[in-house]
Design an enzyme around this catalytic site. Sequence first.
Site, PDB file in Angstrom:
ATOM      1  N   GLU A 160       0.748   3.764   8.842  1.00 42.37           N
ATOM      2  CA  GLU A 160       0.698   4.499   7.585  1.00 42.37           C
ATOM      3  C   GLU A 160      -0.684   5.084   7.328  1.00 42.37           C
ATOM      4  O   GLU A 160      -0.801   6.214   6.832  1.00 42.37           O
ATOM      5  CB  GLU A 160       1.127   3.592   6.428  1.00 42.37           C
ATOM      6  CG  GLU A 160       2.618   3.278   6.444  1.00 42.37           C
ATOM      7  CD  GLU A 160       3.046   2.441   5.256  1.00 42.37           C
ATOM      8  OE1 GLU A 160       2.149   1.908   4.557  1.00 42.37           O
ATOM      9  OE2 GLU A 160       4.257   2.310   5.019  1.00 42.37           O
ATOM     10  N   HIS A 181       8.075   5.723   0.605  1.00 44.13           N
ATOM     11  CA  HIS A 181       8.539   4.344   0.426  1.00 44.13           C
ATOM     12  C   HIS A 181       9.916   4.283  -0.239  1.00 44.13           C
ATOM     13  O   HIS A 181      10.418   3.189  -0.507  1.00 44.13           O
ATOM     14  CB  HIS A 181       7.526   3.544  -0.393  1.00 44.13           C
ATOM     15  CG  HIS A 181       6.306   3.164   0.389  1.00 44.13           C
ATOM     16  ND1 HIS A 181       5.261   4.050   0.616  1.00 44.13           N
ATOM     17  CD2 HIS A 181       5.965   2.016   1.025  1.00 44.13           C
ATOM     18  CE1 HIS A 181       4.329   3.436   1.335  1.00 44.13           C
ATOM     19  NE2 HIS A 181       4.736   2.212   1.597  1.00 44.13           N
TER      20      HIS A 181
END
Length: 247
Positions: free
Chosen positions: A144, A177
């Site tokens: 990420e 997310h």
Amino acid sequence: MNKKYVWIVLTFIAMQLSTFIGTPLFFQIGTNVLHIDPQEMRVNAVGYWILFSFSVGLAIVLFLLRKNEKYTKIEKSEPLPVAESFAWAIGGIFMAFFAQIFASMLEQIIGINPGSENTQRILQLIKLFPTIVVISSIIGPILEEIVFRKVIFGSLYNRFPFWAAALLSSVIFALAHTEPVHIILYSAMGFVFAFLYVKTKRIIVPIIAHVSMNTFVVIMQLFLADKLKHYIQGGEQLIWWIGGFFS
């Protein structure tokens, strides 16, 4: 965006979407070839594919980054000395926690309940398949930070001032997310990590902060949550505030 960075983003997207093909494939192999009980294989297929896809994804991304080519103005800048960068990495952990506390309180003020379905799914999977903790605490945060900070934020920062590049990349980070209700919280985390990257010019700094935060969450949620409830009124809510979401 540089072509190499486009491939890194596409690799990350493909890794995320691969579960729709990989999990059923592993299930079929497990039940039909290895003759594993279907009920057991339903859990194993998910766990094994997550481990496989994230590991392969990280390997591909690191391969693409093997040459130390500099594309963004952050990469072309002189990084802080190692000692100062390490201090910012440690301080960044606390910055991330305070950002989560503040964002979580703000969400509650506007009527958003604390708690994350995404976090609960990950925790349940860790309980069923403990090695997933390697993904949630190490491989996931590394990927990420490379994708959302080094590539996306770094590319945006070439064109926009810090606040705009950090905001845009953090919103993308939040939406990735798949919990839009917590967009404030995830965006706050992304903003902190972007700041750490710009401040030190070293991607390892937000990686350390991100890895540490996720590891702390796993320990708190799996091993200490029930014990803390006996000593702290509203302890579960406090735990959500102090790093209660995987980012």
